[in-house]
Scaffold this motif. Structure first.
Motif, short mmCIF file in Angstrom:
data_model
loop_
_atom_site.label_atom_id
_atom_site.label_comp_id
_atom_site.label_asym_id
_atom_site.label_seq_id
_atom_site.Cartn_x
_atom_site.Cartn_y
_atom_site.Cartn_z
N ALA A 38 10.06 -4.40 40.28
CA ALA A 38 11.24 -3.71 40.69
C ALA A 38 11.97 -3.17 39.21
O ALA A 38 12.86 -3.59 38.62
N ASP A 39 11.25 -1.92 38.81
CA ASP A 39 11.59 -1.20 37.63
C ASP A 39 12.13 0.06 38.17
O ASP A 39 11.56 1.07 38.68
N LEU A 40 13.45 0.06 38.12
CA LEU A 40 14.33 0.91 39.08
C LEU A 40 15.46 1.53 38.19
O LEU A 40 16.08 0.70 37.43
N VAL A 41 16.00 2.76 38.46
CA VAL A 41 17.23 3.28 37.84
C VAL A 41 17.81 3.90 38.84
O VAL A 41 17.32 4.68 39.77
N LEU A 42 19.11 3.63 38.90
CA LEU A 42 20.17 4.33 39.92
C LEU A 42 21.05 5.35 39.23
O LEU A 42 21.74 4.78 38.10
N VAL A 43 21.23 6.54 39.75
CA VAL A 43 21.85 7.73 39.08
C VAL A 43 22.81 8.24 39.99
O VAL A 43 22.63 8.44 41.20
N ASP A 44 23.89 8.60 39.49
CA ASP A 44 24.95 9.43 39.93
C ASP A 44 24.63 10.79 39.68
O ASP A 44 25.02 11.17 38.35
N LEU A 45 24.12 11.74 40.43
CA LEU A 45 23.79 13.17 40.00
C LEU A 45 25.14 13.86 39.81
O LEU A 45 25.01 14.92 39.24
N VAL A 74 23.53 7.54 34.24
CA VAL A 74 22.79 6.40 34.82
C VAL A 74 23.83 5.06 35.03
O VAL A 74 24.72 4.88 34.17
N MET A 75 23.55 4.57 36.29
CA MET A 75 24.68 3.72 36.81
C MET A 75 24.10 2.21 36.50
O MET A 75 24.60 1.41 36.16
N HIS A 76 22.94 1.96 36.81
CA HIS A 76 22.25 0.88 36.78
C HIS A 76 20.80 1.02 36.46
O HIS A 76 20.12 1.73 37.06
N THR A 77 20.25 -0.13 35.97
CA THR A 77 18.71 -0.14 35.36
C THR A 77 18.34 -1.46 35.54
O THR A 77 18.85 -2.64 35.24
N SER A 99 15.25 -7.61 36.98
CA SER A 99 16.66 -8.00 36.25
C SER A 99 17.41 -6.97 36.13
O SER A 99 16.98 -5.96 35.45
N LEU A 100 18.49 -6.92 36.22
CA LEU A 100 19.59 -6.01 36.15
C LEU A 100 19.85 -5.78 34.71
O LEU A 100 20.40 -7.15 34.13
N VAL A 101 19.56 -5.01 33.73
CA VAL A 101 19.82 -4.99 32.43
C VAL A 101 20.81 -4.02 31.79
O VAL A 101 21.19 -3.88 30.53
N TYR A 102 21.27 -3.00 32.71
CA TYR A 102 22.12 -2.20 32.27
C TYR A 102 22.95 -1.67 33.71
O TYR A 102 22.51 -1.35 34.63
N THR A 103 24.37 -1.92 33.67
CA THR A 103 25.16 -1.56 34.74
C THR A 103 26.54 -1.03 34.36
O THR A 103 27.12 -1.52 33.42
N ASN A 104 26.91 0.07 34.78
CA ASN A 104 28.21 0.81 34.40
C ASN A 104 28.53 0.93 33.03
O ASN A 104 29.84 0.46 32.75
N GLY A 105 27.50 1.24 32.16
CA GLY A 105 27.95 1.52 31.04
C GLY A 105 27.65 0.34 30.04
O GLY A 105 28.06 0.64 28.63
#
Length: 444
Positions: free
Chosen positions: A379-386, A415-418, A423-429
């Motif tokens: 699960a290598d994922l990035v969630l983005v608000d366009l 970029v909102m979450h990575t 493992s969640l390594v980046y979220t909301n800045g």
């Protein structure tokens, strides 16, 4: 590891865009579907967010060991995940140069303790270490790096016998930096004869010329065709070079592939007037026609991968006169946002973006279990608000050097979450320490 349920995500993957839930368990994507109701430790409402497979950057310079005053794996991997890059492949021109198997292992040992992103490191080639190069394990190392143009230390490979040995014997991917050193030296002498030491950044693409790139790239392609080598030509910077590559084969069947970098797709020689040394790279940023030709080749399949060549230097170094200022700059934190700006401008689709930054990189390097949003894959994922603008400033630059060629620019997306290996390594800045970064493995 905690289980995570991502709800109502707009997933861009394998040429399609769908709305679905994703369940992450033990670091991998356990299930993709609608209305997943399984219990989870963490639930993220992704309504209105796009989910991409994390970017895989096949060319970075994180400067460790030996140059850690300007960058290191700890800082640069955090910049990577803040920008949605979940895996990187790092270059061997550190200090000392990565020219032995022990020095290569030393870098893996550092990353295992410091990196927040998945990692691999190239084995470096020199004129005198062919035997050591051929000991490299194809399963555990991304590739062999050959500088067919100047580099630091002992890494310029210009001995014909050595090049023939590498191309004829390497059991794995050979990645090349292609600029003809003799042409560059001749150009430099000509410009110094006219201007003395008063050279300026706008002369960079004339000194490190299009001709120098084409001579070297065509030589690499000729060698690869002669020996059937697996060649990957890095950072194509001219439209002419794109004609060296084919687009009539499935990517998995190609023996010769190519990469474009963000700066060659974004900037042109018109930008030297404003940016100066901050866009001084090797190979050089060249004309608008070159920039547009590279994008055409990305879209039609002659160029297979988009990466960054992330290569930080300190602000003080880049503020020196042209001849003293080193080439390279930080890009990894803003690569995805730059490409999303290009998408918003109608230059490429989201599906093409994902293909060139994740799917194709995984295929080119034969990555094991990464590069796609698939059940059973990591699960290598990035969630983005366009639709959430983001302005680059010193307060939000995570690279150790503290500057960016995009400083002051407002991107259209955030970029909102990575997630890295589940493992969640980046979220909301904010960076989330810990993580589950893994050594990349290859199906070879």
């Amino acid at each position: 590891m905690p289980t995570t349920l991502i709800k109502a995500a707009t997933i861009v993957n394998e040429g399609k865009t769908i709305t679905a839930d994703l369940l992450i368990s033990d670091g991998r994507i356990e299930k993709i579907g609608t209305e997943i109701s399984a219990p989870a430790d963490v639930e993220i409402n992704a309504e209105g967010l796009h989910v991409f497979p994390g970017l895989i950057d096949d060319q970075v310079h994180f400067r460790e060991p030996g140059l850690t005053y300007k960058a290191d794996i700890w800082h640069e991997s955090r910049a990577a995940v803040a920008g949605g890059t979940t895996s990187f492949m790092e270059m061997p021109n550190t200090v000392p140069n990565t020219l032995t198997q022990q020095l290569l292992q030393d870098k893996y040992d550092i990353a295992s303790k410091q990196s927040l992103a998945n990692y691999s490191f190239y084995m470096g080639a020199a004129n005198d270490n062919l035997e050591e190069v051929l000991r490299t394990n194809p399963r555990e190392v991304c590739g062999i790096k050959v500088f067919m143009g100047s580099s630091t230390g002992n890494m310029l490979v210009d001995d014909e016998h050595t090049l023939e040995g590498i191309f004829s014997s390497s059991p794995m991917l050979i990645a090349t930096h292609c600029e003809d050193e003799a042409t560059i030296r001749q150009n430099m002498e000509l410009y110094k004869a006219v201007h003395g030491d008063r050279l300026t950044p706008d002369m960079h693409p004339l000194i490190r010329s299009a001709e120098a790139c084409y001579i070297s790239s065509s030589r690499a392609v000729t060698l690869a065709r002669k020996y059937g080598s697996r060649l990957h030509v890095l950072h194509i910077s001219t439209a002419r070079e794109t004609n060296l590559f084919e687009n009539n084969l499935p990517l998995a069947d190609k023996r010769i592939t190519a990469e474009a970098c963000i700066h060659h797709l974004w900037f042109s020689n018109a930008d030297y007037a404003e940016k100066g040394n901050f866009i001084k790279w090797n190979p050089a940023v060249k004309t608008r026609e070159d920039r547009d030709g590279i994008l055409r080749a990305v879209l039609d399949g002659r160029i297979d991968v988009i990466a960054t060549d992330h290569a930080p230097h300190t602000l003080a170094e880049k503020q020196q006169p042209y001849l003293q200022a080193p080439s390279g700059g930080p890009l990894i934190q803003h690569a995805l946002q730059a490409l999303l700006d290009m998408h918003q401008a109608g230059k490429l689709t989201l599906e093409e973006l994902v293909q060139k930054t994740a799917h194709n990189t995984a295929i080119c390097f034969q990555l094991d279990g990464r590069g796609f949003v698939r059940e059973g894959y990591w699960a290598d994922l990035v969630l983005v608000d366009l639709n959430k603008p983001y302005t680059v400033g010193k307060h939000n630059i995570l690279s150790k050097c503290g500057w960016s060629p995009f400083e002051g620019h407002t991107f259209t997306s955030t970029v909102m979450h990575t997630f890295v290996s589940g493992s969640l390594v980046y979220t909301n800045g904010a960076i989330v320490e810990g993580g589950n970064a893994q050594r990349l493995m290859f199906n070879r």
